[in-house]
Design a protein around this motif. Structure first.
Motif, mmCIF file in Angstrom:
data_model
loop_
_atom_site.group_PDB
_atom_site.id
_atom_site.type_symbol
_atom_site.label_atom_id
_atom_site.label_comp_id
_atom_site.label_asym_id
_atom_site.label_seq_id
_atom_site.Cartn_x
_atom_site.Cartn_y
_atom_site.Cartn_z
ATOM 1 N N GLN A 42 1.285 -1.159 -0.413
ATOM 2 C CA GLN A 42 -0.763 -0.328 0.175
ATOM 3 C C GLN A 42 1.086 1.240 0.327
ATOM 4 O O GLN A 42 0.873 2.141 -0.689
ATOM 5 N N LYS A 45 2.515 1.814 -3.528
ATOM 6 C CA LYS A 45 1.536 2.491 -4.332
ATOM 7 C C LYS A 45 2.066 3.870 -4.730
ATOM 8 O O LYS A 45 1.449 5.174 -5.381
ATOM 9 N N ILE A 46 2.276 5.007 -3.348
ATOM 10 C CA ILE A 46 2.787 6.115 -3.368
ATOM 11 C C ILE A 46 3.722 6.554 -4.520
ATOM 12 O O ILE A 46 4.858 6.424 -4.545
ATOM 13 N N TYR A 61 -0.641 12.403 -2.897
ATOM 14 C CA TYR A 61 -1.380 10.868 -3.209
ATOM 15 C C TYR A 61 -2.326 10.995 -2.186
ATOM 16 O O TYR A 61 -3.677 10.428 -2.660
ATOM 17 N N ALA A 62 -2.599 11.268 -0.424
ATOM 18 C CA ALA A 62 -3.332 10.968 -0.373
ATOM 19 C C ALA A 62 -4.659 11.536 -0.551
ATOM 20 O O ALA A 62 -5.810 11.287 -0.006
ATOM 21 N N GLY A 64 -5.121 13.138 -3.274
ATOM 22 C CA GLY A 64 -5.750 12.576 -4.651
ATOM 23 C C GLY A 64 -6.492 11.194 -4.563
ATOM 24 O O GLY A 64 -7.641 11.677 -5.227
ATOM 25 N N ARG A 65 -6.245 10.713 -3.599
ATOM 26 C CA ARG A 65 -7.318 9.170 -3.229
ATOM 27 C C ARG A 65 -8.259 9.579 -2.233
ATOM 28 O O ARG A 65 -9.539 9.250 -3.278
ATOM 29 N N ILE A 66 -8.591 10.241 -1.904
ATOM 30 C CA ILE A 66 -9.620 10.960 -1.327
ATOM 31 C C ILE A 66 -10.528 11.827 -2.104
ATOM 32 O O ILE A 66 -11.755 11.895 -2.015
ATOM 33 N N LYS A 67 -10.195 12.617 -3.566
ATOM 34 C CA LYS A 67 -10.724 13.066 -4.381
ATOM 35 C C LYS A 67 -11.602 11.934 -5.039
ATOM 36 O O LYS A 67 -12.186 12.079 -5.451
ATOM 37 N N ASN A 68 -10.361 11.405 -5.483
ATOM 38 C CA ASN A 68 -10.658 10.060 -6.191
ATOM 39 C C ASN A 68 -12.366 9.399 -5.516
ATOM 40 O O ASN A 68 -12.954 8.267 -6.343
ATOM 41 N N ASN A 69 -12.040 9.187 -4.266
ATOM 42 C CA ASN A 69 -13.081 8.138 -3.677
ATOM 43 C C ASN A 69 -14.694 9.086 -3.108
ATOM 44 O O ASN A 69 -15.048 8.923 -1.767
#
Length: 81
Positions: A42, A45-46, A61-62, A64-69
């Motif tokens: 995990q 992946k950054i 990265y964090a 971006g993941r929050i926005k993508n979700n």
């Protein structure tokens, strides 16, 4: 001027930004080298320019993941949108 999230986190903990970055860097390093291969994967992946992600690379990265979700509400208390 909007304060950087690391500035806010440091202020809330009554520590310097450098100390906050050191704490984050330490956590990244621990995750990067975790004995659990699933956890280690995990962290790996950054995207990073060097051997291990910087605090800023981790933050991008964090976020971006929050926005993508579609979970921007998790950021609202730290960022002004």
């Amino acid at each position: 001027m909007q304060e950087h999230i690391f500035e806010r986190m440091a202020r809330e903990r009554n520590i310097s930004v450098e100390e906050m970055r050191a704490i984050i860097s330490d956590r990244i390093e621990k995750g990067w080298n975790d004995k659990d291969p699933v956890k280690r994967e995990q962290w790996r992946k950054i995207p990073c320019a060097g051997d291990i992600p910087t605090p800023d690379e981790w933050l991008r990265y964090a976020i971006g993941r929050i926005k993508n979700n579609s979970q921007e509400d998790l950021l609202r208390r730290y960022l002004n949108w």
